[in-house]
Scaffold this active site. Structure first.
Site, PDB file in Angstrom:
ATOM      1  N   LYS A  47       0.842  -1.204   0.000  1.00  0.00           N
ATOM      2  CA  LYS A  47       0.000   0.000   0.000  1.00  0.00           C
ATOM      3  C   LYS A  47       0.877   1.254   0.000  1.00  0.00           C
ATOM      4  CE  LYS A  47      -0.309  -0.466   5.034  1.00  0.00           C
ATOM      5  NZ  LYS A  47      -1.110  -1.055   6.129  1.00  0.00           N
ATOM      6  N   ARG A 144     -11.088  -0.577  14.376  1.00  0.00           N
ATOM      7  CA  ARG A 144     -10.815   0.278  13.235  1.00  0.00           C
ATOM      8  C   ARG A 144     -11.601  -0.227  12.031  1.00  0.00           C
ATOM      9  NH1 ARG A 144      -4.668   1.103  11.145  1.00  0.00           N
ATOM     10  NH2 ARG A 144      -5.209  -0.916  10.262  1.00  0.00           N
ATOM     11  N   TYR A 265      15.725  29.720   9.192  1.00  0.00           N
ATOM     12  CA  TYR A 265      14.482  30.321   9.693  1.00  0.00           C
ATOM     13  C   TYR A 265      14.417  30.329  11.209  1.00  0.00           C
ATOM     14  CZ  TYR A 265      12.310  30.277   5.056  1.00  0.00           C
ATOM     15  OH  TYR A 265      12.002  30.508   3.753  1.00  0.00           O
ATOM     16  N   MET A 318      11.711  24.170   3.533  1.00  0.00           N
ATOM     17  CA  MET A 318      10.950  23.398   2.550  1.00  0.00           C
ATOM     18  C   MET A 318      11.870  22.676   1.553  1.00  0.00           C
ATOM     19  SD  MET A 318       8.178  24.714  -0.239  1.00  0.00           S
ATOM     20  CE  MET A 318       7.048  25.416   0.945  1.00  0.00           C
TER      21      MET A 318
HETATM   22  C1  LIG Z   1      -0.340  -1.986   6.794  1.00  0.00           C
HETATM   23  C2  LIG Z   1      -0.893  -3.317   7.122  1.00  0.00           C
HETATM   24  C3  LIG Z   1      -0.043  -4.430   7.239  1.00  0.00           C
HETATM   25  C4  LIG Z   1       1.459  -4.325   7.214  1.00  0.00           C
HETATM   26  O1  LIG Z   1       1.895  -3.751   8.428  1.00  0.00           O
HETATM   27  P1  LIG Z   1       3.437  -3.545   8.761  1.00  0.00           P
HETATM   28  O2  LIG Z   1       3.423  -3.086  10.177  1.00  0.00           O
HETATM   29  O3  LIG Z   1       3.925  -2.496   7.830  1.00  0.00           O
HETATM   30  O4  LIG Z   1       4.119  -4.835   8.554  1.00  0.00           O
HETATM   31  C5  LIG Z   1      -0.639  -5.678   7.411  1.00  0.00           C
HETATM   32  N1  LIG Z   1      -1.982  -5.804   7.510  1.00  0.00           N
HETATM   33  C6  LIG Z   1      -2.813  -4.741   7.443  1.00  0.00           C
HETATM   34  C7  LIG Z   1      -4.274  -4.943   7.577  1.00  0.00           C
HETATM   35  C8  LIG Z   1      -2.301  -3.461   7.268  1.00  0.00           C
HETATM   36  O5  LIG Z   1      -3.136  -2.411   7.227  1.00  0.00           O
END
Ligand SMILES: *Cc1c(COP(=O)(O)O)cnc(C)c1O
Length: 376
Positions: A47, A144, A265, A318
């Site tokens: 992802k 969640r 800055y 930036m």
């Molecule tokens: C992001 C995610 C993972 C992977 O998690 P990591 O901590 O990056 O290994 C696995 N399962 C679900 C449902 C996730 O959202």
């Protein structure tokens, strides 16, 4: 099916910062995670553009190494995986969003069903062609996404619905897997085991990267590592695997600044002595977080060149970072300074920015040049 265009990174000659992404290290990390769970299949979570490294390149490398299952968050990411991995099983964690069903069907993507409403919608679909199998996600305590325990048990009792869904996976997600001492891991495990008893023939999956490191009782049929593949720390009890990402910035200018002067800055850091300052062409817009800057109150991150660690001086802008190169007389305009990589671990940068490696990786900027090495 029209697949979305990938924004192209600039060539190195046009860039003041660059990323080197080591696909051999990615594959080696995936093999190590697979070896931690030898009785389970090992998927890859890709992802958020494969945690910032580039989803197409990551998926190609991992599929060539034998990875057969990928998880993404959004449907748009699923389409990108499908474009480069025609045979892979691709699960979309966000599940069904209204009107998205035809894309799942056309690209053979598997929705992770998170609610009873999604399950009913998917079960009611009667496509002309084949219908991809689904994952059923159960919420075991993260609160969640996913079916509650009573909902999952009620679903299991409805044979018609289960048949129409043709699930290929029963999954849940751990809230505290990075901490083996957290009681919640075992509590979630117990709830998950209760649910799996109601779906006895279904493959099961609970472990993210941290979960893999919790031990065999957390592995089930399929493990789902993400961060560990990309060289990030997955557990407080285990060092990160091989670094995958190197971020470097060019030195744009070097100058001497007198004692008592400040840099950048807010004038937040006053120099105790005359200092040789190098200005680097990367800033928070490239994903080097502003909070990793330095002030009189708080030290910041480092650059690295040759054999020398070079402290950041003042705020991260930036587009620019200023570092003290007094200890690196060889440093010259045009040189590349490492900001993340083999000398400066991702998680150290994250700690200086009071965040986690995940957030550093997923904010790597689009104007950095990118080169991929170790590609299969
Ligand atoms: C992001 C995610 C993972 C992977 O998690 P990591 O901590 O990056 O290994 C696995 N399962 C679900 C449902 C996730 O959202």
């Amino acid at each position: 099916m029209v697949f979305p265009e990938q924004p192209r990174p600039p060539p190195e000659t046009l860039a003041s910062g660059r990323l080197t992404i080591d696909l051999e290290a990615l594959v080696a990390n995936w093999r190590r995670m697979a070896a931690f769970a030898p009785r389970s299949a090992c998927a890859a979570v890709v992802k958020a553009d494969a945690y910032g490294i580039g989803i197409e390149s990551a998926v190609r490398a991992l599929a060539a190494a034998g990875c057969e299952t990928f998880f993404v968050a959004a449907l748009s990411e699923g389409l990108r995986v499908r474009a480069v991995a025609p045979e892979a099983a691709v699960y979309v964690l966000d599940g069904l969003i209204r009107g998205s069903e035809e894309f799942y069907l056309a690209a053979d993507l598997r929705p992770v069903l998170n609610t009873m409403a999604e399950a009913e919608t998917w079960a009611a679909l009667r496509p002309v062609g084949p219908k991809p199998p689904v994952a059923i996600q159960v919420d075991t305590g993260m609160n969640r996404l996913g079916l509650s325990l009573p909902e999952a048990i009620a679903l299991a009792a409805r044979a018609d619905l289960v048949t129409a869904l043709a699930p290929a996976l029963l999954m849940s997600h751990l809230a505290c897997a990075d901490d083996p001492n957290n009681r919640k891991n075992r509590e979630q495990l117990a709830v998950f085991e209760t649910v799996t008893d109601f779906f006895p023939s279904l493959p099961t999956s609970l472990a993210n990267s941290g979960g893999v490191l919790l031990g065999p009782e957390f592995h089930f049929s399929l493990v789902r590592p993400g961060i560990a593949l990309y060289g990030g720390r997955a557990s407080v009890s285990h060092p990160p695997l091989a670094p995958v990402v190197t971020m470097e910035a060019r030195i744009l200018q070097i100058h001497e600044v007198d004692a008592g002067q400040s840099v950048g800055y807010g004038a937040v850091e006053k120099l105790a002595q005359r200092t040789r300052i190098a200005t680097l062409g990367v800033g928070y817009a490239d994903g080097y977080h502003r909070l990793a800057g330095s002030s009189d109150q708080r030290p910041g991150g480092f650059g690295h060149i040759g054999e020398t660690y070079l402290p950041i001086v003042g705020r991260v802008s930036m587009d620019l970072i200023t570092i003290d190169v007094s200890e690196a007389p060889q440093a010259a305009v045009g040189d590349w300074v490492e900001l993340i990589g083999h000398h400066i671990p991702l998680d150290d940068v994250a700690a200086h920015a009071t965040t986690i490696g995940y957030e550093i990786l997923t904010s790597l900027g689009a104007r950095l040049a990118r080169r991929y090495i170790g590609s299969p």
